[in-house]
Scaffold this motif. Structure first.
Motif, PDB file in Angstrom:
ATOM      1  N   ASN A 198       1.104  -0.461   0.357  1.00 28.26           N
ATOM      2  CA  ASN A 198      -0.225  -0.113  -0.146  1.00 28.26           C
ATOM      3  C   ASN A 198       0.975   1.127   0.411  1.00 28.26           C
ATOM      4  OD1 ASN A 198      -3.151  -0.774   0.515  1.00 28.26           O
ATOM      5  ND2 ASN A 198      -1.741  -2.050   1.098  1.00 28.26           N
ATOM      6  N   VAL A 199       1.726   1.161   0.754  1.00 32.35           N
ATOM      7  CA  VAL A 199       3.076   2.494   0.432  1.00 32.35           C
ATOM      8  C   VAL A 199       3.318   2.337  -0.773  1.00 32.35           C
ATOM      9  CG1 VAL A 199       5.217   3.289   1.510  1.00 32.35           C
ATOM     10  CG2 VAL A 199       3.861   2.066   2.886  1.00 32.35           C
ATOM     11  N   PHE A 200       3.771   1.886  -1.481  1.00 32.80           N
ATOM     12  CA  PHE A 200       4.398   1.371  -3.423  1.00 32.80           C
ATOM     13  C   PHE A 200       3.110   1.858  -3.996  1.00 32.80           C
ATOM     14  CE2 PHE A 200       5.277   0.513  -7.557  1.00 32.80           C
ATOM     15  CZ  PHE A 200       6.786  -0.097  -7.402  1.00 32.80           C
ATOM     16  N   ILE A 201       2.254   1.349  -3.152  1.00 35.10           N
ATOM     17  CA  ILE A 201       0.387   2.018  -4.276  1.00 35.10           C
ATOM     18  C   ILE A 201       0.647   3.733  -4.548  1.00 35.10           C
ATOM     19  CG2 ILE A 201      -2.377   1.818  -4.589  1.00 35.10           C
ATOM     20  CD1 ILE A 201      -1.480  -1.539  -3.759  1.00 35.10           C
ATOM     21  N   LEU A 202       0.439   3.562  -3.581  1.00 34.68           N
ATOM     22  CA  LEU A 202       0.291   4.886  -3.070  1.00 34.68           C
ATOM     23  C   LEU A 202       0.886   6.101  -3.336  1.00 34.68           C
ATOM     24  CD1 LEU A 202      -1.551   7.388  -1.526  1.00 34.68           C
ATOM     25  CD2 LEU A 202      -0.217   7.078   0.733  1.00 34.68           C
ATOM     26  N   HIS A 203       2.129   5.866  -3.328  1.00 38.36           N
ATOM     27  CA  HIS A 203       3.716   6.549  -4.102  1.00 38.36           C
ATOM     28  C   HIS A 203       3.461   6.775  -5.512  1.00 38.36           C
ATOM     29  CE1 HIS A 203       7.498   7.306  -5.677  1.00 38.36           C
ATOM     30  NE2 HIS A 203       7.852   7.745  -3.800  1.00 38.36           N
ATOM     31  N   GLY A 204       2.658   5.356  -6.190  1.00 36.76           N
ATOM     32  CA  GLY A 204       2.694   5.640  -7.326  1.00 36.76           C
ATOM     33  C   GLY A 204       1.190   5.984  -8.198  1.00 36.76           C
ATOM     34  N   ILE A 205       0.417   5.737  -7.393  1.00 36.22           N
ATOM     35  CA  ILE A 205      -1.034   7.163  -7.745  1.00 36.22           C
ATOM     36  C   ILE A 205      -0.485   8.857  -7.577  1.00 36.22           C
ATOM     37  CG2 ILE A 205      -3.221   7.743  -6.769  1.00 36.22           C
ATOM     38  CD1 ILE A 205      -3.606   4.506  -6.650  1.00 36.22           C
ATOM     39  N   LEU A 206       0.349   8.658  -6.366  1.00 31.37           N
ATOM     40  CA  LEU A 206       0.781  10.472  -5.879  1.00 31.37           C
ATOM     41  C   LEU A 206       1.584  10.968  -7.264  1.00 31.37           C
ATOM     42  CD1 LEU A 206       1.427  10.438  -2.049  1.00 31.37           C
ATOM     43  CD2 LEU A 206      -0.873  11.586  -3.575  1.00 31.37           C
ATOM     44  N   ALA A 207       2.534   9.871  -8.202  1.00 27.20           N
ATOM     45  CA  ALA A 207       3.286  10.416  -8.881  1.00 27.20           C
ATOM     46  C   ALA A 207       2.330  10.301 -10.424  1.00 27.20           C
ATOM     47  CB  ALA A 207       4.309   9.401  -8.721  1.00 27.20           C
ATOM     48  N   ALA A 208       1.376   9.943 -10.593  1.00 29.50           N
ATOM     49  CA  ALA A 208       0.597   9.746 -11.743  1.00 29.50           C
ATOM     50  C   ALA A 208      -0.062  11.075 -11.464  1.00 29.50           C
ATOM     51  CB  ALA A 208      -0.353   8.444 -12.608  1.00 29.50           C
ATOM     52  N   VAL A 209      -0.647  11.306 -10.269  1.00 29.59           N
ATOM     53  CA  VAL A 209      -1.258  12.508 -10.416  1.00 29.59           C
ATOM     54  C   VAL A 209      -0.392  14.129 -10.482  1.00 29.59           C
ATOM     55  CG1 VAL A 209      -2.989  13.953  -8.786  1.00 29.59           C
ATOM     56  CG2 VAL A 209      -3.388  11.573  -8.848  1.00 29.59           C
ATOM     57  N   ILE A 210       0.700  13.652  -9.772  1.00 23.37           N
ATOM     58  CA  ILE A 210       1.571  14.995 -10.185  1.00 23.37           C
ATOM     59  C   ILE A 210       1.999  14.893 -12.047  1.00 23.37           C
ATOM     60  CG2 ILE A 210       3.897  15.972  -9.143  1.00 23.37           C
ATOM     61  CD1 ILE A 210       3.335  14.622  -6.537  1.00 23.37           C
ATOM     62  N   LEU A 211       2.219  14.037 -12.081  1.00 24.16           N
ATOM     63  CA  LEU A 211       2.571  14.313 -13.176  1.00 24.16           C
ATOM     64  C   LEU A 211       1.959  14.908 -14.069  1.00 24.16           C
ATOM     65  CD1 LEU A 211       4.530  13.604 -15.415  1.00 24.16           C
ATOM     66  CD2 LEU A 211       3.656  11.158 -15.923  1.00 24.16           C
ATOM     67  N   SER A 212       0.393  14.177 -14.162  1.00 24.03           N
ATOM     68  CA  SER A 212      -0.625  15.018 -15.239  1.00 24.03           C
ATOM     69  C   SER A 212      -1.182  16.206 -14.735  1.00 24.03           C
ATOM     70  CB  SER A 212      -2.376  13.968 -15.111  1.00 24.03           C
ATOM     71  OG  SER A 212      -2.215  13.665 -13.606  1.00 24.03           O
ATOM     72  N   TRP A 213      -1.127  16.561 -13.345  1.00 24.30           N
ATOM     73  CA  TRP A 213      -0.959  18.140 -13.194  1.00 24.30           C
ATOM     74  C   TRP A 213      -0.060  18.605 -13.212  1.00 24.30           C
ATOM     75  CZ3 TRP A 213      -4.851  17.762  -8.208  1.00 24.30           C
ATOM     76  CH2 TRP A 213      -6.046  17.315  -8.613  1.00 24.30           C
ATOM     77  N   SER A 214       0.831  18.723 -13.887  1.00 26.77           N
ATOM     78  CA  SER A 214       1.654  19.474 -14.345  1.00 26.77           C
ATOM     79  C   SER A 214       2.226  19.665 -15.635  1.00 26.77           C
ATOM     80  CB  SER A 214       2.943  18.762 -13.747  1.00 26.77           C
ATOM     81  OG  SER A 214       3.605  18.743 -12.591  1.00 26.77           O
TER      82      SER A 214
END
Length: 455
Positions: A198-214
């Motif tokens: 779940n730590v790995f998953i949250l890290h990946g989901i946050l990265a996806a949102v940061i990338l797209s919103w950037s």
């Protein structure tokens, strides 16, 4: 007949580019569907027509990214199964549960996303439409949750998952597979969603949102500097500070927790990531302070392990240079611009930075995302389901399935440079096509989409 070592390198290159290309479109979908739902929520609360129009536009973008991404994802999955067919045979039993659940997540997407797209202003209770969008977004994020659970299991073995050496027992599968990943008990399959995953998953989901919103921030900032429209200012006030906050959470909280997992379960990967290029035990003051709160803890260096099991040395460049370095710069830049947009702070510093930030924000986010993806994937080479076994007289033993044993690469496949080049062209073209379709839909919308936005 192609050189086997060249074939293996081409297979890794084709697979890596395909996965990264698909991740870019998946990230774009996760980001845009979230903005559509958030925009509609703001409209429902404030009755601001601009937010309704923005929600519809982000909905259109999300639908395009989902459509192209789903088709391309199927192609990438087919390619992975074809190239690494024996790998699927080894790991298939272990990862069956999350892929089964992902099918239900996909059904949420394919049912509720079109329903959300074509039912604007069709319900007397406008909150019903918002709930439909929320369910569509849930499908996307739950799909990402299950896929990232699989990726997590390939890096660190979840509790109860064993790697069985069939060859040592005089057994094999189909005359070729000599390793098998299996849980000790059937109910242990749920351990693939353990705390570390779940730590790995949250890290990946946050990265996806940061990338797209950037990416959204870069486009809208470009338009704002040219047109100075009110809706552009509203989007920037929402997205840019959010990127700063999410980047801080990603690096300082979730990233730290993931680092602790690597420290505990995969010391060889830790040595590669942190650039500990020495042999034997030596202190690393910075890593020691972050991990243990002192400056004297000793770590086994990268060269303490045999060369045939060490990750590539370039992993530290992607980790420290791209993921950490670009992530820190992105957080500082978006925090400064966000405080300027929200409260008018840094009036002498920020305005000159706005024009270059049109490019810097998405580029820094892309570099950080690529760095994180390459660090995670390359960091487990040359084993899958890495496990660390303490040793009394040397570095911990790293166990798993070696790449050159067990036949992970499809032995019947002939991957020539020309075929690999053709595949790479398709892999790069698909995200570009999706982006161009979004541009056409929003900048030059056909009549159907105009009517949709005008509902």
């Amino acid at each position: 007949m192609p050189d086997p070592s060249l074939e293996l390198d081409l297979a890794r290159l084709v697979s890596a580019v395909g996965v990264l290309a698909h991740l870019s479109m998946a990230s774009a979908f996760l980001g845009t569907i979230a903005l559509a739902v958030i925009g509609e929520y703001i409209w429902l609360r404030r009755k601001d027509q601009q937010w309704l129009d923005l929600a519809k536009k982000f909905n259109i973008a999300a639908t395009i990214f989902f459509g192209v991404g789903a088709a391309f994802g199927t192609l990438v999955e087919f390619g992975l199964v074809t190239i690494w067919s024996n790998f699927i045979a080894i790991i298939g039993t272990a990862i069956a549960l999350p892929f089964f659940l992902e099918l239900f997540a996909f059904l949420f997407e394919v049912i509720f996303l079109p329903l959300y797209t074509f039912t604007w202003n069709r319900f007397s209770n406008q909150w019903v439409h918002w709930v439909i969008g929320l369910i569509a977004a849930f499908g996307g994020y739950y799909s990402a949750y299950n896929i990232l659970a699989v990726m997590s299991a390939l890096s660190i073995a979840p509790p109860g998952l064993q790697l069985v050496n069939l060859a040592a027992q005089g057994k094999n599968v189909a005359g070729a597979i000599t390793w098998l990943a299996a849980f000790q008990n059937p109910t242990d399959a749920w351990n693939i969603f353990w705390w570390g995953a779940n730590v790995f998953i949250l890290h990946g989901i946050l990265a996806a949102v940061i990338l797209s919103w950037s990416g959204v921030a870069g486009v809208v900032l470009y338009l704002y500097l040219k047109e100075k429209k009110d809706w552009q200012y509203k989007v920037l006030r929402l997205v840019v500070p959010a990127i700063a906050v999410l980047t801080a959470v990603e690096g300082l909280v979730v990233g730290h927790l993931q680092g602790e997992l690597v420290l505990e379960h995969d010391p060889l990967k830790l040595a590669a990531l942190e650039g500990m290029f020495w042999s034997g035990l030596r202190p690393d003051p910075l890593t020691s302070f972050v991990a243990y709160g002192d400056f004297n803890h000793q770590f086994w260096g990268y060269y303490s392990w045999p060369a045939d099991i060490r990750p590539p040395a370039f992993v530290s460049v992607f980790y420290l240079g791209f993921m950490v370095g670009a992530g820190i710069l992105l957080g500082i830049l978006t925090a400064g611009i966000g405080l300027y947009l929200l409260f008018g702070w840094f009036k002498r510093i920020v305005p000159p930075l706005l024009k270059p930030s049109v490019y810097l924000i998405p580029i820094l986010a892309a570099l950080a995302s690529i760095g994180g993806a390459v660090s995670a994937e390359s960091g487990r080479y040359p084993f899958i389901l890495v496990q660390s076994v303490p040793s009394a007289d040397g570095p911990p033993q790293i166990t798993g399935v070696p790449v050159y044993q067990g036949g992970l690469f499809n032995p019947t496949l002939q991957l020539t440079p020309w075929l690999a080049a053709l595949i790479l062209i398709v892999e790069v073209a698909m995200p570009a096509l999706a982006g161009y379709m979004v541009y056409l839909a929003l900048a030059r919308p056909p009549k159907l989409l105009k009517r949709l936005v005008e509902y």
